[in-house]
Design a protein around this motif. Structure first.
Motif, short mmCIF file in Angstrom:
data_model
loop_
_atom_site.label_atom_id
_atom_site.label_comp_id
_atom_site.label_asym_id
_atom_site.label_seq_id
_atom_site.Cartn_x
_atom_site.Cartn_y
_atom_site.Cartn_z
N LEU A 188 0.84 -1.15 0.08
CA LEU A 188 -0.09 0.16 -0.01
C LEU A 188 0.86 1.19 0.01
CD1 LEU A 188 -2.96 -1.02 2.43
CD2 LEU A 188 -3.09 -0.83 -0.02
N PHE A 205 0.72 5.06 0.64
CA PHE A 205 -0.10 6.08 1.15
C PHE A 205 0.36 7.59 0.79
CE2 PHE A 205 -0.98 2.48 3.98
CZ PHE A 205 -2.24 2.56 4.25
N GLY A 210 -2.09 10.32 -0.93
CA GLY A 210 -3.14 10.52 -0.47
C GLY A 210 -4.03 9.41 -0.21
N MET A 211 -5.25 9.43 0.47
CA MET A 211 -6.16 8.21 0.39
C MET A 211 -7.39 8.35 -0.20
SD MET A 211 -5.27 6.94 3.52
CE MET A 211 -6.51 6.04 4.05
N PRO A 212 -7.78 7.07 -0.97
CA PRO A 212 -7.22 5.88 -0.26
C PRO A 212 -5.96 5.39 -0.93
CG PRO A 212 -9.17 5.74 -1.81
CD PRO A 212 -9.01 6.88 -1.80
N PRO A 213 -5.24 4.52 -0.49
CA PRO A 213 -4.06 4.26 -0.84
C PRO A 213 -3.78 3.82 -2.30
CG PRO A 213 -4.27 2.86 0.84
CD PRO A 213 -5.39 3.92 0.92
N LEU A 243 -10.68 -1.95 -0.33
CA LEU A 243 -10.79 -0.74 0.46
C LEU A 243 -11.99 0.08 0.02
CD1 LEU A 243 -7.11 0.62 -0.34
CD2 LEU A 243 -8.18 0.34 1.95
N ARG A 244 -12.43 -0.01 -1.21
CA ARG A 244 -13.84 0.53 -1.48
C ARG A 244 -14.86 -0.09 -1.22
NH1 ARG A 244 -9.09 1.47 -4.67
NH2 ARG A 244 -9.25 3.92 -4.93
N ASN A 288 -3.60 4.48 -8.88
CA ASN A 288 -4.16 6.06 -8.70
C ASN A 288 -5.01 6.45 -9.93
OD1 ASN A 288 -1.93 6.68 -9.92
ND2 ASN A 288 -1.53 8.47 -8.63
#
Lengths: 217, 217
Positions: free
Chosen positions: A97, A99, A102-105, A198-199, B112
């Motif tokens: 992951l 980070f 930013g979030m989410p990673p 994560l989603r 991302n």
């Protein structure tokens, strides 16, 4: 059995406590021999629990768990020392992951590589079995928190190592649906799945969930 | 309803046939107005089926399906023409699969970003709803091939567009577990999941499978 748990975070503590409850002797490893979180865990977990450096824990363990953050996993294993890893099974629960944006990673590995593979390449003396990286710590050691059968995955190059890990997952942790995805390159699958996990956490409002594999009968 | 299906591959043909079976008028779009695969489909699918260029199909459709390969999706939508996309819902079934580095494919988007987002950014006049990209074509339109409840996901910025897509998925295609992951950035989750899907296909020996989301009761 003597087991090393590398890492003092939520995953490390949860797995270490479960292993002690199963009757194993567990040494929690971290950068320093007197890590405060490890000391607090040892005090709570009792006589079968101990702590030490990554090298101390790896020398002690016949089986190793990597529960460090993905960004620090290679460094932790370097600190463990190759002589303490030789021929041992490493159950790698880490995720790459990232980070930093930013979030989410996101992931710091590209989709044609994985942290599981990086660890196996960097430490060929280990038998790396990627597993447990697709669920929340509480679910890892207590799959019955979630109703029905749901999946945990194993990826690794050594068939006998995977057999032993599957046995710990089923007989020790209580997993019923253990899916062998293949060699260590299949870590790309489970590590990438974190992007969906994560989603789903966001959409479901709880990390107490998992996926079940259903196929045509 | 008049629906455009962009793409003549397995996904396009399967979805187009299902839509015709549901009573919709469907125009299959491709690079050329006389594409052979589209012509063969039209002949088979009957009076409610027609074919044309990406622009023809997009002008015809009140609702659009993107069933082109991920590598060609932006180009296909550029060929469709912005005036033919304006204000319409695009159900984006594509995945950013990168076959250029061998099999199994990786993703050509970093973790991302996602193809769903790229399409939404490139065509702000569309209401992009990412969906159906996590299952095999046959399962997309006939989820009952697989026993029990299992999941299909939607990602998109427009709530009303997602409501309409959910309605088609449930009432039209027969989906029972439709999970709204959030805005279009959550496409990163389902597109990354393809990395796991491909390994599950290998491990299970069939593409006729899916995942079910199970959570603590």
């Amino acid at each position: 059995m003597k087991i090393a748990v590398l890492g003092t975070g939520m995953v490390g503590e949860t797995i270490a406590s479960k292993l002690v409850a199963l009757g194993h002797e567990v040494k929690m490893g971290s950068r320093s021999a007197n890590n405060e979180k490890a000391a607090a865990w040892v005090k709570k977990a009792g006589a079968k629990a101990s702590q030490g450096t990554f090298a101390d824990a790896s020398a002690f363990g016949e089986l190793l768990f990597n529960c460090t953050l993905g960004t620090g996993s290679i460094e932790a294993l370097e600190a463990a020392g190759k002589q303490n890893l030789k021929g041992k099974i490493l159950i790698d629960t880490s995720n790459p992951l990232d980070f930093s944006k930013g979030m989410p990673p996101g992931l710091f590995t590209p989709s044609n590589d994985s942290l599981g593979e990086r660890i196996q390449r960097a430490f060929p003396e280990l038998k790396v079995v990627k597993s447990l990286n697709t669920i929340n710590a509480n679910v890892m050691v207590e799959p019955s928190r979630i109703p029905g059968e749901h999946a945990v995955f194993v990826s690794g190059n050594d068939a006998e190592a995977k057999r032993q890990v599957k046995q710990l997952l089923t007989e020790g942790f209580g997993w019923k649906q253990v899916v062998d995805l293949g060699d260590i390159t299949t870590s790309r699958g489970t590590e990438s799945y974190l992007m969906l996990w994560l989603r789903l956490w966001g959409a479901l409002g709880t990390p107490d969930f998992n996926i079940s594999i259903v196929k045509k009968g």
